[in-house]
Structure formats: structure tokens, C-alpha cells
Design a protein around this motif. Structure first.
Motif, PDB file in Angstrom:
ATOM      1  N   ARG A  19      -0.101   6.279   4.006  1.00  0.00           N
ATOM      2  CA  ARG A  19       0.245   5.450   5.166  1.00  0.00           C
ATOM      3  C   ARG A  19       1.585   4.738   4.999  1.00  0.00           C
ATOM      4  O   ARG A  19       2.077   4.099   5.930  1.00  0.00           O
ATOM      5  CB  ARG A  19      -0.857   4.413   5.397  1.00  0.00           C
ATOM      6  N   LYS A  20       2.162   4.822   3.783  1.00  0.00           N
ATOM      7  CA  LYS A  20       3.427   4.159   3.467  1.00  0.00           C
ATOM      8  C   LYS A  20       3.342   2.671   3.777  1.00  0.00           C
ATOM      9  O   LYS A  20       4.162   2.099   4.500  1.00  0.00           O
ATOM     10  CB  LYS A  20       4.582   4.806   4.237  1.00  0.00           C
ATOM     11  N   THR A  21       2.310   2.054   3.214  1.00  0.00           N
ATOM     12  CA  THR A  21       2.069   0.647   3.469  1.00  0.00           C
ATOM     13  C   THR A  21       1.518  -0.027   2.221  1.00  0.00           C
ATOM     14  O   THR A  21       1.240   0.629   1.215  1.00  0.00           O
ATOM     15  CB  THR A  21       1.069   0.482   4.639  1.00  0.00           C
ATOM     16  N   VAL A  22       1.371  -1.344   2.284  1.00  0.00           N
ATOM     17  CA  VAL A  22       0.770  -2.121   1.199  1.00  0.00           C
ATOM     18  C   VAL A  22      -0.689  -2.377   1.561  1.00  0.00           C
ATOM     19  O   VAL A  22      -1.004  -2.791   2.682  1.00  0.00           O
ATOM     20  CB  VAL A  22       1.511  -3.455   0.989  1.00  0.00           C
ATOM     21  N   ILE A  23      -1.587  -2.126   0.625  1.00  0.00           N
ATOM     22  CA  ILE A  23      -3.019  -2.309   0.854  1.00  0.00           C
ATOM     23  C   ILE A  23      -3.468  -3.642   0.252  1.00  0.00           C
ATOM     24  O   ILE A  23      -3.173  -3.926  -0.912  1.00  0.00           O
ATOM     25  CB  ILE A  23      -3.826  -1.163   0.209  1.00  0.00           C
ATOM     26  N   TRP A  33      -9.569  -4.044   1.777  1.00  0.00           N
ATOM     27  CA  TRP A  33      -9.878  -2.609   1.668  1.00  0.00           C
ATOM     28  C   TRP A  33     -11.261  -2.410   1.051  1.00  0.00           C
ATOM     29  O   TRP A  33     -12.042  -1.588   1.511  1.00  0.00           O
ATOM     30  CB  TRP A  33      -8.817  -1.921   0.812  1.00  0.00           C
ATOM     31  N   ALA A  80      -2.503   3.941   0.493  1.00  0.00           N
ATOM     32  CA  ALA A  80      -1.221   3.250   0.597  1.00  0.00           C
ATOM     33  C   ALA A  80      -0.066   4.245   0.593  1.00  0.00           C
ATOM     34  O   ALA A  80       0.909   4.093   1.350  1.00  0.00           O
ATOM     35  CB  ALA A  80      -1.076   2.257  -0.555  1.00  0.00           C
TER      36      ALA A  80
END
Length: 416
Positions: free
Chosen positions: A394-398, A403, A391
Motif C-alpha cells: 500500500r506504500k504507507t505506514v501501518i 492493524w 505497508a
């Protein structure tokens, strides 16, 4: 409103493990570095088990560890000293074959293993030794500050603290952190012995001055652009400028984990309050920071529906919303690393082994009763770290369930 009063101090040390078996449980330590020494010391001080064998590729570290915890002033016997875990595996399989054939003078084996290597080496050792069916224990933002762009201008091109013109003004000077403090205190324990494990022996045999000189030599070691990357990655460089290091570990990281309601999938005749017990919506925030007074200590606060809990490495404060009163507990402090956690975890692990070896309970029951978590819990906690790192990168919410299914369940066949 009551600001809190101390209760149940718990300052009496817990007893060692229960009465030992016919002889003490024998433990193999894989890795004679700081982690291996910490657990070996905890085993020696807080349990009835004994450190029986060591696996360590560096001869000097292996011999120093062995003299301190295993064979003393003598020499190691067969089965006590190994260069690497495959060598131990070959020896142990051979030893078991000899025992099957009822050969005479077969040395005893070990009952458990502490894997104290670098984190990235744990999996190979655990999977490789799985065939032996031993009890095993293993002990994981961004890089905001310790970057070249933050380097003091007065430091110039220096890459090592001992040759840096800004060393006296730098609070991260390796000379201040290691050499100056060692010269003043004479304490060769942590973190000094991490730089060179021989320092402690040098203090005893040749005096503090000789030990300081050795420490200075180690801190002066450095690498350049022409040094092979394999050599740079092979070992730590304690005198290297923190702003010129190849270390990419986060110095400031925040991980936010949220849960939705996750009721147990049981009959609808059960009230939702029962199905949601411990499985209601919640949020957890984990913050790790390099710049803090509380090095290697944990602090936290848990907000609940009926009260809140505040803790650090010395006390636990429980506040009750209904009574507007607080109780403060001061658990026993055994000393050692992680606020006594090393000693506590070691003691409970040995308790678990003893319970299983005596046939009192199963492995799974011992994990829950003595250690407080199962192997599956450990796998999930490690997986959570990898998910958090993904996360971050990738600068994202998992989404955890997705996952887990993609990265773990496809090979492990379990649910999130």
C-alpha cells in the motif's frame, strides 16, 4: 581504545538432551523436502529423539526420507509413512481408540510434530492436528532486479539457462550454480539435492556421471505460455531464467519498525524507569537483500544506551561505552543450516517436550525456559510480517495497534 579480544569461545558442543525417557521421544516430520531433511538430521545428530514417521505426498521423496531416517533398508511399519496429514490424523485417532479399548499390539504414537511444508500450508496442518494435542513446531521492498527489464539483451527470448546464448556470461546461470559446481566438487548435499532428492542416492549407486546427467535433465525442464498455471505453481523450476521467473519475492526489502514509550500500566508510585524497563522508545531496521556474499547468514548491530552489540553467524562483539572496551564471543558452531540455528532450535524443542512429558513444568513454562518464546510471541512475529507486507504493497505506514485490532484481535481476543 581496545579493539576487542576473544573471550568465552564456547567451542564445546552443548550436550544432547537430558537422559531419554523410557524410550526416545518419537517425532513426526510433515514434509520431506529440504526443511524436513534439515530438522530430521538435526534431530538425529543433536538430540536423543528419533524420527518415527513421515508425511510426504511425493512417493519417491517419502521413501528416500524414510530409508535415511526411519526404517533403513527395511519397510515402514504401520504408523510410519503417510501421503498427507489428514491420513495421519485418521490413523492416529484410530490408534488412540484401539489403545482405549486395550487392544493388543497397538503401535506407539508420536510425541511431537515438525511442520516442514511450504509456509502457506502451515496453518491448515496445525489447525487440523490441534485435536491430537501434540507438541508442534513450525518453522516469511520490492522486486528490483530479477525482472524481465533487467534481462541481458544477448539472452534474447531464452527462458531456460541451458538454452540461453548468454549463459556463459551470466552470474546467475543455473548451470554454473548447480551443475558445474556439482561436477567439480561431487557434493550432492545442499543445494544440489533440492533440485532432485534422488541425486545423493544416484552418486552412491550409479556414480557421479549418472547423477550429473540427472541434474542436467532437471535443470532443462521449463514451462511456456501454454503450461497451465496450476502446473507452473505446483513445483520449482531451477533452470528457469531468473529474469523470466514468475517469482515475486522481494530481492531488496527494508522494514522500519518504531516503538513509542509503552510503560507498564501499574501504580503511579512505581518510578517510570521501572515501568519502562525494556519498553522504551526504539527503532529497528530490517534489511533483506538477494545480492550478498553472506547467503543465508544474518548480520546485525544493536545500539543501546550503555553499549552496542555487533553480530554475524560466527561471532558476537559487545562494546561497553563506559570502559571503551569490547569483548568478542565465538559461540559453538554445530554446522547445518542458518548458522547452526536449525540444530539449536531442534535441540531446544526436544528439551521442551521432554520437560513437559516428564511433568517437570507446564507447556507455557517450557516454551519460555527452553525455546525462549511463547506461542503468542510466534503469532505476533508472523503477524508483523503480514503487516509489513501490507505497508509495502500500500506504500504507507501501518499503525501496529490498529492493524492488530482489525486483523488479529477480533478473532484471537488478545492485546497488541
Amino acid at each position: 581504545m581496545d579493539s576487542g579480544h576473544p573471550v568465552a569461545n564456547g567451542n564445546q558442543p552443548p550436550s544432547k538432551t537430558s537422559a531419554p525417557l523410557h524410550d526416545s521421544l518419537r517425532i513426526l516430520i510433515i514434509g520431506a523436502g529440504a526443511r524436513g531433511n534439515a530438522y530430521a538430521q538435526a534431530l538425529t545428530e543433536f538430540t536423543n529423539a528419533c524420527v518415527y514417521a513421515v508425511v510426504e505426498p511425493i512417493q519417491q521423496k517419502r521413501e528416500t526420507f524414510g530409508r535415511k531416517y526411519i526404517w533403513g533398508d527395511g519397510e515402514p511399519i504401520a504408523g510410519q509413512s503417510f501421503d498427507d496429514w489428514p491420513e495421519f490424523l485418521h490413523y492416529e485417532l484410530s490408534r488412540r481408540e484401539k489403545k482405549k479399548r486395550n487392544e493388543e499390539s497397538v503401535a506407539p504414537g508420536v510425541d511431537g510434530v515438525f511442520v516442514c511444508t511450504l509456509d502457506g500450508m502451515h496453518a491448515k496442518a496445525i489447525l487440523g492436528l490441534k485435536v491430537l494435542n501434540l507438541h508442534m513446531m513450525t518453522s516469511v521492498g520490492s522486486l528490483k532486479y530479477f525482472r524481465r527489464s533487467r534481462k541481458p539483451q544477448s539472452a534474447g527470448d531464452a527462458t531456460n539457462c541451458l538454452s540461453c546464448p548468454a549463459e556463459r556470461e551470466c552470474i546467475y546461470s543455473a548451470k554454473k550454480i548447480y551443475e558445474d559446481k556439482f561436477r567439480c566438487s561431487g557434493n550432492a548435499g545442499w543445494p544440489i539435492h533440492i533440485v532432485d532428492p534422488e541425486i545423493e542416492d544416484l552418486v552412491d549407486t550409479q556414480g557421479i556421471s549418472c547423477a550429473v546427467d540427472r541434474l542436467h535433465e532437471r535443470l532443462a525442464e521449463d514451462y511456456s505460455d501454454t503450461t497451465p498455471q496450476k502446473e507452473v505453481a505446483r513445483r520449482p523450476w531451477f533452470g528457469r531464467c531468473v529474469y523470466e521467473s514468475d517469482n515475486d519475492v522481494c530481492d531488496d526489502q527494508v522494514v522500519t519498525i518504531t516503538w513509542d514509550d509503552d510503560p507498564l500500566p501499574i501504580g503511579h508510585d512505581f518510578p517510570m524507569s521501572e515501568r519502562l524497563r525494556g519498553r522504551g522508545a526504539k527503532t529497528a531496521i530490517f534489511h533483506m537483500i538477494a545480492q550478498t556474499e553472506k547467503q543465508c547468514e544474518r548480520r546485525g548491530r544493536v545500539y543501546g544506551s550503555k553499549g552496542e552489540i555487533e553480530y554475524d553467524s560466527k561471532m558476537i562483539r559487545v562494546y561497553d561505552f563506559a570502559t571503551s572496551k569490547a569483548q568478542v564471543h565465538y559461540p559453538y558452531q554445530p554446522g547445518g543450516g542458518h548458522g547452526g540455528g536449525d540444530a539449536g532450535l531442534t535441540r531446544q524443542f526436544i528439551n521442551a517436550i521432554e520437560a513437559v512429558e516428564k511433568g517437570a513444568i507446564s507447556v507455557e513454562e517450557a516454551q519460555i525456559h527452553h525455546i525462549g518464546c511463547t506461542l503468542d510471541d510466534i503469532i505476533r512475529s508472523h503477524a508483523m510480517v503480514f503487516a509489513a507486507e501490507e505497508a509495502r504493497r500500500r506504500k504507507t505506514v501501518i499503525d501496529w495497534a490498529s492493524w492488530w485490532q482489525a486483523n488479529v484481535a477480533s478473532t484471537k481476543h488478545t492485546s497488541p
